[in-house]
Design a protein around this motif. Structure first.
Motif, PDB file in Angstrom:
ATOM      1  N   PHE A 167       0.707  -0.937   0.474  1.00 17.59           N
ATOM      2  CA  PHE A 167       0.217  -0.455  -0.148  1.00 17.59           C
ATOM      3  C   PHE A 167       0.982   1.490  -0.280  1.00 17.59           C
ATOM      4  O   PHE A 167       0.442   2.157   0.345  1.00 17.59           O
ATOM      5  CB  PHE A 167      -0.569   0.372   1.358  1.00 17.59           C
ATOM      6  N   ILE A 168       2.319   0.527  -0.402  1.00 16.14           N
ATOM      7  CA  ILE A 168       3.204   2.510   0.236  1.00 16.14           C
ATOM      8  C   ILE A 168       3.626   2.510  -1.074  1.00 16.14           C
ATOM      9  O   ILE A 168       3.844   1.159  -2.171  1.00 16.14           O
ATOM     10  CB  ILE A 168       3.973   2.697   0.808  1.00 16.14           C
ATOM     11  N   PRO A 169       3.988   3.230  -2.123  1.00 17.52           N
ATOM     12  CA  PRO A 169       4.961   3.578  -3.332  1.00 17.52           C
ATOM     13  C   PRO A 169       5.965   2.674  -3.834  1.00 17.52           C
ATOM     14  O   PRO A 169       5.891   1.951  -4.611  1.00 17.52           O
ATOM     15  CB  PRO A 169       4.750   4.845  -3.571  1.00 17.52           C
ATOM     16  N   ASP A 170       6.720   2.180  -2.068  1.00 18.04           N
ATOM     17  CA  ASP A 170       7.789   1.094  -2.715  1.00 18.04           C
ATOM     18  C   ASP A 170       7.424   0.659  -1.067  1.00 18.04           C
ATOM     19  O   ASP A 170       7.753   0.523  -0.574  1.00 18.04           O
ATOM     20  CB  ASP A 170       9.276   2.125  -2.011  1.00 18.04           C
ATOM     21  N   PRO A 171       6.726  -1.265  -2.291  1.00 16.36           N
ATOM     22  CA  PRO A 171       7.010  -1.758  -0.676  1.00 16.36           C
ATOM     23  C   PRO A 171       8.071  -1.983   0.009  1.00 16.36           C
ATOM     24  O   PRO A 171       8.027  -2.799   1.264  1.00 16.36           O
ATOM     25  CB  PRO A 171       6.622  -3.027  -1.957  1.00 16.36           C
ATOM     26  N   ASP A 172       9.484  -1.705  -0.086  1.00 10.82           N
ATOM     27  CA  ASP A 172      10.794  -2.218   0.602  1.00 10.82           C
ATOM     28  C   ASP A 172      10.804  -0.786   1.020  1.00 10.82           C
ATOM     29  O   ASP A 172      11.772  -1.096   1.283  1.00 10.82           O
ATOM     30  CB  ASP A 172      11.192  -2.884  -1.319  1.00 10.82           C
ATOM     31  N   ALA A 173      10.497  -0.030   1.330  1.00 13.24           N
ATOM     32  CA  ALA A 173      11.025   1.001   1.712  1.00 13.24           C
ATOM     33  C   ALA A 173      12.008   1.320   3.064  1.00 13.24           C
ATOM     34  O   ALA A 173      10.739   0.145   3.756  1.00 13.24           O
ATOM     35  CB  ALA A 173       9.353   2.640   1.566  1.00 13.24           C
ATOM     36  N   GLU A 174      12.466   2.232   3.213  1.00 13.58           N
ATOM     37  CA  GLU A 174      12.685   2.197   4.813  1.00 13.58           C
ATOM     38  C   GLU A 174      12.279   2.327   5.771  1.00 13.58           C
ATOM     39  O   GLU A 174      12.062   1.745   6.926  1.00 13.58           O
ATOM     40  CB  GLU A 174      13.608   3.066   5.074  1.00 13.58           C
ATOM     41  N   VAL A 175      10.545   3.582   5.721  1.00 18.03           N
ATOM     42  CA  VAL A 175      10.033   3.812   6.098  1.00 18.03           C
ATOM     43  C   VAL A 175       8.197   3.903   5.384  1.00 18.03           C
ATOM     44  O   VAL A 175       8.753   3.967   4.634  1.00 18.03           O
ATOM     45  CB  VAL A 175       9.768   5.214   7.305  1.00 18.03           C
ATOM     46  N   GLY A 176       7.099   3.724   6.823  1.00 17.20           N
ATOM     47  CA  GLY A 176       6.285   3.618   6.026  1.00 17.20           C
ATOM     48  C   GLY A 176       4.941   2.313   6.137  1.00 17.20           C
ATOM     49  O   GLY A 176       4.145   1.961   5.841  1.00 17.20           O
ATOM     50  N   HIS A 177       6.041   1.501   6.570  1.00 18.31           N
ATOM     51  CA  HIS A 177       4.985  -0.144   6.985  1.00 18.31           C
ATOM     52  C   HIS A 177       4.608   0.204   8.017  1.00 18.31           C
ATOM     53  O   HIS A 177       4.443   0.755   9.351  1.00 18.31           O
ATOM     54  CB  HIS A 177       6.485  -0.806   7.268  1.00 18.31           C
ATOM     55  N   CYS A 178       3.160  -0.255   8.137  1.00 24.91           N
ATOM     56  CA  CYS A 178       1.850   0.187   9.359  1.00 24.91           C
ATOM     57  C   CYS A 178       2.964  -1.628  10.292  1.00 24.91           C
ATOM     58  O   CYS A 178       2.368  -2.621  10.023  1.00 24.91           O
ATOM     59  CB  CYS A 178       0.552  -0.844   8.725  1.00 24.91           C
ATOM     60  N   VAL A 179       2.908  -1.492  10.781  1.00 24.64           N
ATOM     61  CA  VAL A 179       3.530  -3.165  11.982  1.00 24.64           C
ATOM     62  C   VAL A 179       2.203  -2.458  13.387  1.00 24.64           C
ATOM     63  O   VAL A 179       2.558  -1.491  13.722  1.00 24.64           O
ATOM     64  CB  VAL A 179       4.976  -2.185  12.868  1.00 24.64           C
TER      65      VAL A 179
END
Lengths: 99, 371
Positions: free
Chosen positions: B204-216
């Motif tokens: 659901f974020i533009p870069d699925p492997d981004a450094e931040v932006g993950h919904c933990v």
């Protein structure tokens, strides 16, 4: 001068208050001076009527007196004479918003 | 004989459930702070009678309460959570900048050794520290100053820092997680922080492997093995064997890998628990069957635990801080639901029974095992 304040139930419980409270004001009776005095007397109320950082009135808290809504008046505007003289209380009212 | 005290935060107050070590007969105390949301309560490991409670209200903001007698009486301590310096902005749901505004404390984590030292994870996301038993709070600004702060954005529940884990083997190391920014770790007592999200993938974020932006959603750690972490993410159950530097998915045969809660058995660090729910829009168990899933192998292989749990017409959720374990032998597992039940298993999950079943929606459950 002594100003009377009525608080909503949850805040009375939090401050361990029954009924109205009276706060002593030095200088002009304004929303700010009354709330400052209230928080000085009851530190547990800090942040509950006004945000601690911004000092903005919380969205669901309203201030009424003498059958008028004072919520949007300047916090430094004089309160009605009836409030300043203790004839009428300042009412802190929680919005009727469910939940 | 040992005792168990269960601290339950709900939408409309706090409840304290107590039992002896048999865990058969329970006394229910409450509601404390009736009518207020209690996002979290937690006792000090150094002084179990010192309990902190985060109390909030959409009307009246945040209040921090403290008990020094095991929850019998409470007093208001400090609630001035002022961000360090100029707070700046973070991303709003629509991608626009939004001012950082304190709303409430989601999670309280007392020090393992010092009852006056306590950490609070708050919304909008930041970590605060008190060294005087909760009277005064100071932000630990290194987290937001990591540089990614302006890019953090809220999840559906708000932009909250909801998980704080203290490493019992290293006082300077701690882990936090933010919805929906991700997980971070400090190795220097909170001065500096680094994102630990490598291996997480979020479509659901533009870069699925981004450094931040993950919904933990939540992270759990066994105190005897602090370098191993388990994570329930927005989707996926994850595991790290190197203090979060790299994660691998261990969802395995779970029927759905969406959920909020994850926890670890008190004595078996490879035994973990999750409560899968159907999807990110359907926050209830599959087919109306409330099932805790247990892995004895640290993930990948999961077994459903059903004995004593409703297996039809059950559409409750179990929120991220609403599971906890005691340290008795056998290990007791506890969880609360949005339907107001608090379930307990005295045998590591093999069988379950409700302690109470009609509370307000449960937000958090913490267990104290008392001598």
């Amino acid at each position: 001068m002594i100003v009377r304040v009525q608080l909503p139930t949850h805040l009375r419980t939090l401050a361990q208050i029954k009924g109205e409270v009276e706060v002593t004001i030095e200088g002009a009776a304004t929303q700010r001076s009354v709330l400052n005095a209230l928080e000085e007397a009851y530190p547990m109320l800090r942040g509950t009527i006004r945000d601690q950082a911004t000092q903005q009135r919380r969205a669901f808290m309203r201030l009424f007196a003498c059958e008028r809504d004072l919520s949007h008046e300047s916090p430094d505007a004089p309160l009605p004479a009836e409030v300043a003289t203790g004839a009428e209380p300042l009412l802190v009212i929680g919005a009727i918003a469910g939940g | 004989m040992s005792k168990v005290r269960v601290l339950v935060g709900t939408r409309k107050g706090a409840f304290i459930l107590t039992s002896d070590g048999k865990r058969e007969n329970w006394q229910v105390s409450g509601p404390h702070f009736a009518g207020w949301e209690i996002y979290h309560m937690k006792g000090s490991p150094a002084d179990p009678n010192r309990i902190y409670a985060s109390q909030s209200s959409s009307w009246s903001g945040q209040v921090m309460q403290r008990s020094d007698d095991g929850g019998a009486t409470w007093k208001v301590v400090g609630n001035n959570f002022a961000y360090d310096g100029v707070p700046g902005t973070h991303q709003w749901y629509d991608g626009t900048p939004h001012p950082w505004e304190f709303k409430r404390a989601w999670h309280i984590e007392p020090s393992l050794k010092n009852p006056d030292l306590v950490y609070a994870g708050v919304e909008d996301a930041a970590i605060f520290r008190s060294t005087d038993g909760g009277q005064n709070w100071q932000e630990m600004p290194g987290l937001r100053k990591h540089g990614s702060g302006p890019h953090w954005q809220p999840g559906a529940g708000g932009m909250c820092l909801h998980t704080i884990i203290l490493d019992p083997s290293d006082e300077k190391r701690m882990y936090i997680a933010i919805s929906a920014a991700g997980a971070f770790r400090t190795d220097d007592g909170g001065e500096t922080w680094k994102p630990i999200n490598r291996g997480l993938r979020s479509q659901f974020i533009p870069d699925p492997d981004a450094e931040v932006g993950h919904c933990v959603h939540h992270i759990a750690m066994h105190p005897g093995r602090p370098g191993v972490l388990f994570m329930q993410k927005h989707w996926d159950v994850m595991r790290s064997d190197n203090a979060g530097d790299q994660w691998t998915e261990v969802s395995g045969n779970l029927p759905t890998d969406f959920g909020f809660v994850i926890d670890v058995h008190a004595h078996e660090p490879e035994t973990i628990y999750v409560v899968p729910i159907k999807s990110d829009s359907e926050h209830y168990p599959l087919d109306g069957q409330l099932r805790v899933y247990r892995s004895r192998t640290g993930g990948n292989e999961w077994e459903p635990l059903t004995k004593g749990l409703p297996q039809s017409n059950c559409f409750v959720n179990v929120l991220r801080d609403a599971m906890s374990v005691d340290s008795l032998d056998k290990c007791g597992i506890y969880f609360g639901t949005t339907g107001g039940q608090v379930y307990m298993s005295p045998d590591a999950g093999d069988s379950w029974t409700p302690i109470v079943r009609d509370l307000p929606a449960v937000l958090s459950v913490e267990v104290q095992t008392l001598a």
